[in-house]
Scaffold this motif. Structure first.
Motif, PDB file in Angstrom:
ATOM      1  N   GLN A 159     -15.678  46.322  27.783  1.00  0.00           N
ATOM      2  CA  GLN A 159     -16.486  47.036  28.764  1.00  0.00           C
ATOM      3  C   GLN A 159     -15.689  48.178  29.403  1.00  0.00           C
ATOM      4  O   GLN A 159     -16.225  49.260  29.659  1.00  0.00           O
ATOM      5  CB  GLN A 159     -16.976  46.046  29.827  1.00  0.00           C
ATOM      6  CG  GLN A 159     -18.175  46.529  30.630  1.00  0.00           C
ATOM      7  CD  GLN A 159     -17.791  47.462  31.752  1.00  0.00           C
ATOM      8  OE1 GLN A 159     -16.715  47.317  32.336  1.00  0.00           O
ATOM      9  NE2 GLN A 159     -18.677  48.398  32.082  1.00  0.00           N
ATOM     10  N   HIS A 217     -21.816  45.943  27.917  1.00  0.00           N
ATOM     11  CA  HIS A 217     -22.061  45.301  29.209  1.00  0.00           C
ATOM     12  C   HIS A 217     -21.968  43.788  28.990  1.00  0.00           C
ATOM     13  O   HIS A 217     -22.070  43.303  27.863  1.00  0.00           O
ATOM     14  CB  HIS A 217     -23.428  45.680  29.768  1.00  0.00           C
ATOM     15  CG  HIS A 217     -23.632  47.157  29.894  1.00  0.00           C
ATOM     16  ND1 HIS A 217     -23.114  47.891  30.932  1.00  0.00           N
ATOM     17  CD2 HIS A 217     -24.278  48.042  29.081  1.00  0.00           C
ATOM     18  CE1 HIS A 217     -23.425  49.159  30.784  1.00  0.00           C
ATOM     19  NE2 HIS A 217     -24.136  49.281  29.669  1.00  0.00           N
ATOM     20  N   PRO A 226     -17.583  51.708  28.365  1.00  0.00           N
ATOM     21  CA  PRO A 226     -18.592  51.332  29.369  1.00  0.00           C
ATOM     22  C   PRO A 226     -19.997  51.806  29.036  1.00  0.00           C
ATOM     23  O   PRO A 226     -20.969  51.262  29.564  1.00  0.00           O
ATOM     24  CB  PRO A 226     -18.068  52.001  30.657  1.00  0.00           C
ATOM     25  CG  PRO A 226     -17.214  53.133  30.172  1.00  0.00           C
ATOM     26  CD  PRO A 226     -16.585  52.648  28.904  1.00  0.00           C
TER      27      PRO A 226
END
Length: 313
Positions: free
Chosen positions: A61, A69, A65
């Protein structure tokens, strides 16, 4: 441009998570971004893992990003809860479900996307065409399960059906409208209906680690599926109880006639005890079936949450 989210339930899969991400990144990056024009992301659901699965998710993550998730449970709630949590937290137009062990070949995703984009289908499901490489005993009982549930349930479930599928928003919303605690997703996906395209593939080996499903757990999961989508076991219990009652009447008539004709000898009490034990066993069997259904009702009426989230990013 449509958004697509792939839900990935994980339980102690620290070795498989980075391999899964690399393969999905390659396939979705090449096809979805370049040709289909869709945005995509992965939603990992940590089902209370006790290894470094959550750490692997956090690293991915941070490094990506945009596409990664995750959410983590407060404890292990089971795969069904992880699937439901993923669906609840995915607001994309297309939502997919995959196993992290890569036994669900991600190479099918471009084809699945194409079918949904055509507008002819609302969901694209998958099933294994063969179980080559799977233990013989497990394969045999799996086939027996599908034969049994398709015989006694009004919701057909194809043999070899997988949770691996891609759905549009209408299907996801229909599944979420069923917030029951006792969940059997293979049955729920088929129960909601909609226009479905089924793709087949051969058995795939795990990319890393070992299965967390023991034979005992698979049997228990099978019983869950049968009871969630069929009330026939209760009918069977009633029939067995009625049959035993009729047999007991005939036995009583036989005993009375024998006593009138031959007297009432004390010999024969072992057979009488056997009959009593047999009828008692049938009664307990029927009560056990009814008890399982009552237990499910008990769990539902308490209205406890399907899962509890500890962390989410």
């Amino acid at each position: 441009m449509k958004q697509m989210t792939i839900i990935v339930p994980c339980y102690n899969e620290q070795a498989a998570i980075p391999l899964f991400y690399q393969r999905l990144k390659k396939i979705l990056g090449n096809y979805v971004d370049e040709y289909a024009g869709h945005q995509w992301d992965l939603l990992f659901v940590d089902d209370g893992s006790t290894d470094d699965s959550l750490t692997q998710m956090e690293r991915l993550q941070v490094s990506d990003p945009e596409h990664v998730h995750f959410l983590s449970f407060s404890r292990n709630f089971g795969k069904e809860a992880a699937l439901y949590a993923g669906l609840e937290n995915a607001d994309a137009e297309y939502v997919g479900v995959m196993d992290v062990d890569l036994q669900d070949p991600p190479e099918l995703l471009p084809q699945m996307i194409t079918y949904l984009d055509s507008g002819d289908y609302d969901t694209v499901a998958t099933k294994r065409d063969s179980r080559k490489g799977e233990p013989i005993v497990r394969s045999f009982f799996s086939k027996m399960f599908y034969k049994l549930i398709n015989r006694i349930s009004q919701t057909p479930i194809p043999e070899g059906a997988r949770d691996y599928r891609l759905m549009n928003r209408k299907v996801v919303d229909a599944v979420l409208a069923m917030p029951e605690v006792n969940r059997f997703s293979k049955g729920i996906f088929n129960w909601v209906g909609f226009r479905t395209k089924v793709l087949t593939f051969d058995h795939q080996e795990r990319v890393a680690g070992e299965t967390h499903w023991s034979f005992k757990q698979l049997v228990s999961y099978s019983f869950e599926g049968i009871m969630d989508f069929s009330d026939k076991p209760l009918t069977i219990a009633s029939v067995v109880g009625g049959a035993s009652f009729v047999l007991s009447i005939f036995s009583l008539i036989f005993i009375v006639i024998r006593a009138l004709v031959f007297g009432d000898p004390t010999a024969g009490w072992p057979s009488l005890v056997s009959i009593i034990l047999m009828i008692g066993g049938i009664q307990l069997f029927c009560l056990g079936i009814a008890g399982k259904y009552i237990a499910k009702i008990y769990l539902e009426v308490k209205q406890r949450p399907v899962y509890i989230t500890r962390e989410q990013k």
